[in-house]
Enzyme design. Structure first.
Site, PDB file in Angstrom:
ATOM      1  N   GLY A 120       0.855  -1.187   0.000  1.00 43.90           N
ATOM      2  CA  GLY A 120       0.000   0.000   0.000  1.00 43.90           C
ATOM      3  C   GLY A 120       0.889   1.234   0.000  1.00 43.90           C
ATOM      4  N   ARG A 121       0.343   2.315   0.584  1.00 43.20           N
ATOM      5  CA  ARG A 121       1.100   3.578   0.582  1.00 43.20           C
ATOM      6  C   ARG A 121       2.428   3.432   1.313  1.00 43.20           C
ATOM      7  NH1 ARG A 121      -3.975   4.687   2.336  1.00 43.20           N
ATOM      8  NH2 ARG A 121      -5.284   6.091   1.131  1.00 43.20           N
ATOM      9  N   ILE A 122       2.379   2.816   2.515  1.00 43.46           N
ATOM     10  CA  ILE A 122       3.606   2.722   3.325  1.00 43.46           C
ATOM     11  C   ILE A 122       4.577   1.723   2.688  1.00 43.46           C
ATOM     12  CG2 ILE A 122       4.524   2.110   5.611  1.00 43.46           C
ATOM     13  CD1 ILE A 122       1.781   3.118   6.755  1.00 43.46           C
ATOM     14  N   ARG A 126      -2.794  -7.889  -2.841  1.00 37.31           N
ATOM     15  CA  ARG A 126      -3.971  -8.473  -3.494  1.00 37.31           C
ATOM     16  C   ARG A 126      -3.961  -8.207  -4.998  1.00 37.31           C
ATOM     17  NH1 ARG A 126      -8.584  -6.509   0.444  1.00 37.31           N
ATOM     18  NH2 ARG A 126      -7.163  -4.780   0.258  1.00 37.31           N
ATOM     19  N   ALA A 149       3.160  -3.428  11.043  1.00 35.48           N
ATOM     20  CA  ALA A 149       1.758  -3.339  10.637  1.00 35.48           C
ATOM     21  C   ALA A 149       0.816  -3.306  11.843  1.00 35.48           C
ATOM     22  CB  ALA A 149       1.440  -4.494   9.712  1.00 35.48           C
ATOM     23  N   ARG A 150       0.496  -4.444  12.375  1.00 31.96           N
ATOM     24  CA  ARG A 150      -0.388  -4.557  13.538  1.00 31.96           C
ATOM     25  C   ARG A 150      -0.057  -5.841  14.260  1.00 31.96           C
ATOM     26  NH1 ARG A 150      -1.657  -0.176  13.795  1.00 31.96           N
ATOM     27  NH2 ARG A 150      -3.672   0.846  13.756  1.00 31.96           N
ATOM     28  N   GLU A 192      -0.678  -5.665  22.834  1.00 28.56           N
ATOM     29  CA  GLU A 192      -0.028  -4.461  23.323  1.00 28.56           C
ATOM     30  C   GLU A 192      -0.948  -3.650  24.238  1.00 28.56           C
ATOM     31  OE1 GLU A 192       1.047  -3.093  19.080  1.00 28.56           O
ATOM     32  OE2 GLU A 192       0.164  -1.297  19.956  1.00 28.56           O
ATOM     33  N   HIS A 235       5.332   0.650  19.414  1.00 30.31           N
ATOM     34  CA  HIS A 235       4.350   1.180  18.456  1.00 30.31           C
ATOM     35  C   HIS A 235       4.606   2.675  18.177  1.00 30.31           C
ATOM     36  CE1 HIS A 235       0.039   0.378  16.833  1.00 30.31           C
ATOM     37  NE2 HIS A 235       0.634   1.309  16.112  1.00 30.31           N
ATOM     38  N   ILE A 236       5.814   2.964  17.677  1.00 27.47           N
ATOM     39  CA  ILE A 236       6.207   4.367  17.461  1.00 27.47           C
ATOM     40  C   ILE A 236       6.525   4.680  16.003  1.00 27.47           C
ATOM     41  CG2 ILE A 236       7.047   4.832  19.811  1.00 27.47           C
ATOM     42  CD1 ILE A 236       9.925   4.277  18.716  1.00 27.47           C
TER      43      ILE A 236
HETATM   44  C1  DGY Z   1      -1.804   3.815  12.689  1.00 29.08           C
HETATM   45  O1  DGY Z   1      -1.985   4.966  12.290  1.00 29.08           O
HETATM   46  O2  DGY Z   1      -2.534   2.887  12.360  1.00 29.08           O
HETATM   47  C2  DGY Z   1      -0.654   3.602  13.615  1.00 29.08           C
HETATM   48  O3  DGY Z   1      -0.416   2.257  13.856  1.00 29.08           O
HETATM   49  C3  DGY Z   1      -0.851   4.364  14.908  1.00 29.08           C
HETATM   50  O4  DGY Z   1      -1.871   3.775  15.637  1.00 29.08           O
END
Ligand code: DGY
Length: 317
Positions: free
Chosen positions: A155-157, A177, A235-236, A265, A283-284
């Protein structure tokens, strides 16, 4: 009468100033973490919520907030918001794309480099007073230049990370995808996840979290990675099976990992904490002042657009 808004976490003062003319504000000034019951009680009767990624907006909550019309999350990820349930109730949801892309991509590289070159592990060792001589084989790491980078989620990132990879002369593989529009400009090749895992020296995760992407990287996927490879998760939490990763790292079945996000987390699996070959950050990835202020202001812009009857700048599709 102005609509009512709950701001769940302490935010930059200029953001509250921008919101104040448009909303009756209840803002969490001291950044207390409200127990769920308190959050539900404060949310009830509100027209609008300004939340963050750790605030679960699920059916249970929605059942208690009949007046709610808008949920603005100060994050690009919105897996914590049940968008379908919001839609059923006519509640609009917005997120904060774009404003964090470049800062997050920069951090992806910081984490990748720190992991490859054992930056935090060697610093810990130095601070412990263990450095008493130089040695040929001290903290040998992985070459980044010329290596193969596998990006899971273009994606964008992902694209912003891929652009930076060209400066390191890397071979670039990705999964997505659909093919990325800028694939040839990036010099990137789309492959299946299994192939990427088998070939990449660095596997970098930037895909959104959903039920479908839960444990995208588990025991079997880790076993496909090269023993010299590094895994980076920007990501997550939940995209990686943290317990399986800890076992893999402890056994030295991959070289190292760099993690900015975790399954539970802010709790981090103690088995991960016990591994020396993992770089752990809280998560920074988006945490530069301009990026975080941009995210908060964009959430506020969405809320203000709603309050003034204008189209939202970044509604969730
Ligand atoms: C987001 O923008 O989804 C980052 O993970 C910050 O929560």
């Amino acid at each position: 009468m102005k609509p009512s808004l709950l701001v769940t976490r302490r935010v930059f003062p200029e953001v509250l100033q921008a919101l104040a003319p448009h909303y009756e504000l209840e803002a969490n000034q001291d950044d207390a973490i409200w127990p769920r019951a308190e959050f539900v009680a404060r949310a009830s009767g509100k027209d609008a919520l300004f939340v963050v990624a750790s605030d679960a907006i699920d059916r249970d909550l929605l059942a208690t907030v009949p007046k709610l019309r808008i949920v603005a999350t100060g994050s690009v990820g919105y897996n914590h918001v049940d968008v379908a349930a919001c839609r059923e109730r006519g509640i609009i949801v917005s997120n904060t794309p774009d404003v964090l892309t470049e800062a997050t991509a920069d951090f992806g590289w910081a984490l990748l480099m720190a992991t490859a070159r054992r930056v935090t592990e060697s610093e810990r060792w130095l601070r412990e007073g263990q450095w008493n001589r130089w040695a040929w084989d001290q903290f040998l790491g992985a070459d980044v230049h010329g290596a193969t980078l596998g990006i899971v989620g273009m994606g964008r990132i992902g694209s912003a990370i891929a652009r930076r990879a060209r400066g390191f002369g890397m071979r670039l593989l990705y999964t997505n995808r659909s093919p990325a529009a800028n694939e040839s400009e990036l010099g990137a090749t789309r492959v299946a996840l299994e192939e990427l895992l088998g070939q990449a020296d660095f596997v970098l995760l930037v895909l959104p979290y959903s039920k479908q992407t839960h444990h995208t990287i588990g025991e079997a996927e880790l076993a496909r990675m090269k023993p010299t490879a590094c895994l980076i998760n920007l990501a997550r939490g939940g995209i990686v099976d943290d317990a399986a990763l800890a076992r893999t790292l402890a056994a030295g079945r991959i070289a190292a990992a760099g993690l900015d996000v975790y399954e539970n987390e802010p709790k981090v699996d103690p088995a991960l904490l016990a591994c020396s070959n993992v770089v752990l950050t809280p998560h920074i990835a988006s945490a530069t002042r301009s990026s975080r202020l941009g995210m908060a202001m964009l959430a506020a812009d969405n809320l203000i657009a709603f309050a003034t009857g204008r189209p939202l700048p970044t509604p969730v599709a």
